[in-house]
Design an enzyme around this catalytic site. Structure first.
Site, PDB file in Angstrom:
ATOM      1  N   CYS A 129     -19.134  -0.820 -70.348  1.00  0.00           N
ATOM      2  CA  CYS A 129     -19.971  -0.524 -71.519  1.00  0.00           C
ATOM      3  C   CYS A 129     -19.382  -1.191 -72.765  1.00  0.00           C
ATOM      4  O   CYS A 129     -18.212  -0.977 -73.080  1.00  0.00           O
ATOM      5  CB  CYS A 129     -20.043   0.985 -71.734  1.00  0.00           C
ATOM      6  SG  CYS A 129     -20.835   1.404 -73.300  1.00  0.00           S
TER       7      CYS A 129
ATOM      8  N   CYS B  57     -16.847  23.576 -63.325  1.00  0.00           N
ATOM      9  CA  CYS B  57     -16.744  22.262 -63.981  1.00  0.00           C
ATOM     10  C   CYS B  57     -15.468  22.174 -64.807  1.00  0.00           C
ATOM     11  O   CYS B  57     -15.322  21.243 -65.600  1.00  0.00           O
ATOM     12  CB  CYS B  57     -17.980  21.985 -64.834  1.00  0.00           C
ATOM     13  SG  CYS B  57     -18.251  23.243 -66.090  1.00  0.00           S
TER      14      CYS B  57
ATOM     15  N   GLU C 171     -28.601  35.873 -64.453  1.00  0.00           N
ATOM     16  CA  GLU C 171     -28.644  34.742 -65.383  1.00  0.00           C
ATOM     17  C   GLU C 171     -28.975  35.274 -66.780  1.00  0.00           C
ATOM     18  O   GLU C 171     -29.835  36.140 -66.937  1.00  0.00           O
ATOM     19  CB  GLU C 171     -29.719  33.749 -64.898  1.00  0.00           C
ATOM     20  CG  GLU C 171     -30.142  32.682 -65.873  1.00  0.00           C
ATOM     21  CD  GLU C 171     -29.018  31.752 -66.344  1.00  0.00           C
ATOM     22  OE1 GLU C 171     -28.238  31.277 -65.504  1.00  0.00           O
ATOM     23  OE2 GLU C 171     -28.949  31.514 -67.557  1.00  0.00           O
TER      24      GLU C 171
ATOM     25  N   CYS D  50     -27.369   3.063 -73.085  1.00  0.00           N
ATOM     26  CA  CYS D  50     -26.184   3.807 -72.659  1.00  0.00           C
ATOM     27  C   CYS D  50     -25.964   3.473 -71.191  1.00  0.00           C
ATOM     28  O   CYS D  50     -26.863   3.674 -70.366  1.00  0.00           O
ATOM     29  CB  CYS D  50     -26.407   5.307 -72.852  1.00  0.00           C
ATOM     30  SG  CYS D  50     -25.140   6.311 -72.057  1.00  0.00           S
TER      31      CYS D  50
HETATM   32  C1  LIG Z   1     -23.101  25.914 -64.821  1.00  0.00           C
HETATM   33  S1  LIG Z   1     -24.691  26.653 -65.029  1.00  0.00           S
HETATM   34  C2  LIG Z   1     -25.079  26.984 -63.329  1.00  0.00           C
HETATM   35  C3  LIG Z   1     -26.539  27.154 -62.993  1.00  0.00           C
HETATM   36  C4  LIG Z   1     -26.927  27.056 -61.529  1.00  0.00           C
HETATM   37  N1  LIG Z   1     -25.950  27.619 -60.630  1.00  0.00           N
HETATM   38  C5  LIG Z   1     -27.217  25.611 -61.153  1.00  0.00           C
HETATM   39  O1  LIG Z   1     -26.379  24.971 -60.480  1.00  0.00           O
HETATM   40  O2  LIG Z   1     -28.292  25.100 -61.512  1.00  0.00           O
HETATM   41  C6  LIG Z   1     -24.254  28.201 -65.709  1.00  0.00           C
HETATM   42  C7  LIG Z   1     -25.401  29.130 -65.978  1.00  0.00           C
HETATM   43  O3  LIG Z   1     -24.862  30.366 -66.425  1.00  0.00           O
HETATM   44  C8  LIG Z   1     -25.665  30.882 -67.462  1.00  0.00           C
HETATM   45  N2  LIG Z   1     -24.766  31.798 -68.197  1.00  0.00           N
HETATM   46  C9  LIG Z   1     -23.865  31.500 -69.155  1.00  0.00           C
HETATM   47  N3  LIG Z   1     -23.157  32.590 -69.494  1.00  0.00           N
HETATM   48  C10 LIG Z   1     -23.627  33.606 -68.738  1.00  0.00           C
HETATM   49  C11 LIG Z   1     -23.283  34.990 -68.612  1.00  0.00           C
HETATM   50  N4  LIG Z   1     -22.309  35.513 -69.348  1.00  0.00           N
HETATM   51  N5  LIG Z   1     -23.950  35.731 -67.726  1.00  0.00           N
HETATM   52  C12 LIG Z   1     -24.945  35.195 -66.974  1.00  0.00           C
HETATM   53  N6  LIG Z   1     -25.308  33.895 -67.043  1.00  0.00           N
HETATM   54  C13 LIG Z   1     -24.661  33.119 -67.908  1.00  0.00           C
HETATM   55  C14 LIG Z   1     -26.162  29.669 -68.207  1.00  0.00           C
HETATM   56  O4  LIG Z   1     -27.368  29.957 -68.895  1.00  0.00           O
HETATM   57  C15 LIG Z   1     -26.369  28.671 -67.055  1.00  0.00           C
HETATM   58  O5  LIG Z   1     -27.673  28.742 -66.546  1.00  0.00           O
END
Ligand SMILES: C[S@@+](CC[C@H](N)C(=O)[O-])C[C@H]1O[C@@H](n2cnc3c(N)ncnc32)[C@H](O)[C@@H]1O
Length: 422
Positions: free
Chosen positions: A78, A379, A308, A165
């Site tokens: 890039c 992550c 969620e 990008c």
């Molecule tokens: C890394 S994403 C994973 C979503 C799903 N497993 C996927 O792979 O598509 C984390 C998710 O947790 C939700 N989240 C964040 N904090 C949270 C909490 N304290 N309790 C419940 N959900 C939460 C976010 O809105 C998001 O959708």
């Protein structure tokens, strides 16, 4: 070894021999008793580094001249990457194989240091991005004062103007926002779903009207706490994984690499081994990606509960799981929902928290469910390793782990860990 080579003015340059990569993608060096976190370098290199930040305990610096290059160094594909330039990719200067090796070393180091687990880790390539480029299906562009598109410089509000990008998916580039002027906008996010939909989410500057150029995509306005409002086109998009479609609101969470959702779902199901009739939890379930796979596996005699916090994602999950009545999605924070719903046990638990990880109270609560298997999708290897350590006194040990190169050209890495109860 380090020595000062330039002093004075507002910047200082130092000569350093650079050591291993730390979590966060910086290479670690030492200068006069202080740790130096160096960007744009690779382990083993001798560099001239310009100090960008100084505290009593550490310095941050950018390698601006490479005196002895690592064999892993390549010319960044890039043209906008490099010291002081776009802050998006931090490892454009490493070959894709080296990036995966470095990420594996970081995961190994975090597991050893924070979880007390010695384990060899291999970071696997994720299909769908040739040479680590063209993979981001969601790109958040910044907008300069005159309405030009760019990307933020590292730890700065300054905008690096770009006309493309390199890690953006071709479907994001098709929208062509970089060629247009976005007066009054603070940000322009482009989302391209695997089902073929495109959306542009525009964040106006406070109190400013945005003059919107024509684009061949749905256009949404980010209204802050009130969410997003569709100006034209559909606010929801279709993501396809195997033979299942998922409805995802354009502003909501979906894995950003085009191969990630299928790869993670396979890895989760492989570790979870859900059986007919089992009772499974999918915590932080998003729009129901893992809940769908779990629900298909446990069948009508089993049950899956997704938890969620994002109300829009909950609506999407309920829609996506409407043909699987054994799967129920509950809106709420994991921290309170398990108590509120009086969940006392589970046959298996999948957790996929944001970067902050589960934290102590959620680890303690999940451990009381006494599930024989916990699959932890993460992550951030640091918070994951910390949580693995907190699960240990409850008898959970790390039985397996896979790591995926879901964010090529950056230091980020995704892990799927299997914890089993001894
Ligand atoms: C890394 S994403 C994973 C979503 C799903 N497993 C996927 O792979 O598509 C984390 C998710 O947790 C939700 N989240 C964040 N904090 C949270 C909490 N304290 N309790 C419940 N959900 C939460 C976010 O809105 C998001 O959708």
């Amino acid at each position: 070894m380090s020595r000062d080579v330039i002093g004075g003015g507002s910047t200082m340059a130092i000569e350093l021999t650079v050591g291993q990569v730390a979590n966060g993608g910086w290479c670690v060096a030492r200068h006069e008793g202080r740790v130096v976190f160096v960007r744009h370098a690779l382990p083993g290199e001798r560099v001239i580094a310009e100090v960008t930040e100084e505290t009593a305990r550490f310095l941050r610096a950018d390698a601006v001249e490479i005196l002895e290059a690592s064999p892993d160094r390549v010319t960044p594909p890039c043209p906008f990457s490099g010291p002081g330039r776009c802050g998006g990719c931090d490892w454009q200067h490493a070959s894709p194989e080296a990036q995966r090796r470095l990420k594996a070393a970081v995961v190994e180091e975090q597991l050893a240091r924070l979880a007390g687990v010695e384990r060899r880790v291999t970071v696997e390539e994720v299909p769908g991005s040739a040479g680590g480029l063209g993979w981001r299906t969601r790109v958040q562009f910044a907008v300069d004062r005159d309405g030009s598109i760019g990307l933020r410089r590292h730890r700065s509000h300054d905008v690096e103007r770009v006309d493309r990008c390199a890690i953006a998916h071709p479907a994001v580039e098709e929208v062509g926002v970089e060629a247009l002027t976005w007066r009054g906008a603070a940000g322009v996010e482009v989302v391209a779903a695997s089902g073929g939909d495109h959306a542009v989410i525009v964040t106006p500057k406070p109190g400013r009207r945005v003059s919107l150029p024509d684009v061949d995509a749905a256009v949404l306005i980010d209204e802050g706490k009130r969410g997003t409002r569709a100006l034209h086109g559909r606010a929801s998009m279709t993501e396809r994984v195997g033979d299942r479609d998922f409805r995802v609101t354009a502003s909501g969470f979906w894995q950003v690499h085009p191969g990630a959702a299928a790869t993670l779902l396979d890895a989760v199901l492989d570790f979870a081994r859900p059986k007919a009739g089992e009772w499974a939890l999918d915590l932080y379930c998003g729009v129901g990606l893992f809940a769908a796979g779990l629900a298909e596996a446990v069948g009508p005699e089993g049950a899956v509960l997704g938890v969620e916090s994002d109300p829009q994602a909950v609506q999407d999950a309920r829609w996506n799981l409407r043909d699987l009545p054994q799967a129920v999605t509950e809106r709420g924070k994991v921290e309170e929902a398990l108590d509120r719903l009086e969940i006392e046990r589970a046959d298996l638990v999948v957790v996929d928290p944001p970067r902050a990880g589960l934290g102590r109270s959620v680890v303690d609560r999940v451990a009381t469910l006494d599930a024989p298997r916990i699959v932890y999708v993460s992550c951030d290897p640091a918070t994951m390793s910390r949580d693995i350590a907190w699960f240990a006194p409850y008898g959970y040990r790390l039985a397996d782990l896979r790591a995926f190169d879901q964010y090529p050209m950056t230091h980020h890495v995704e892990c799927v860990a299997l914890l089993v109860k001894e």
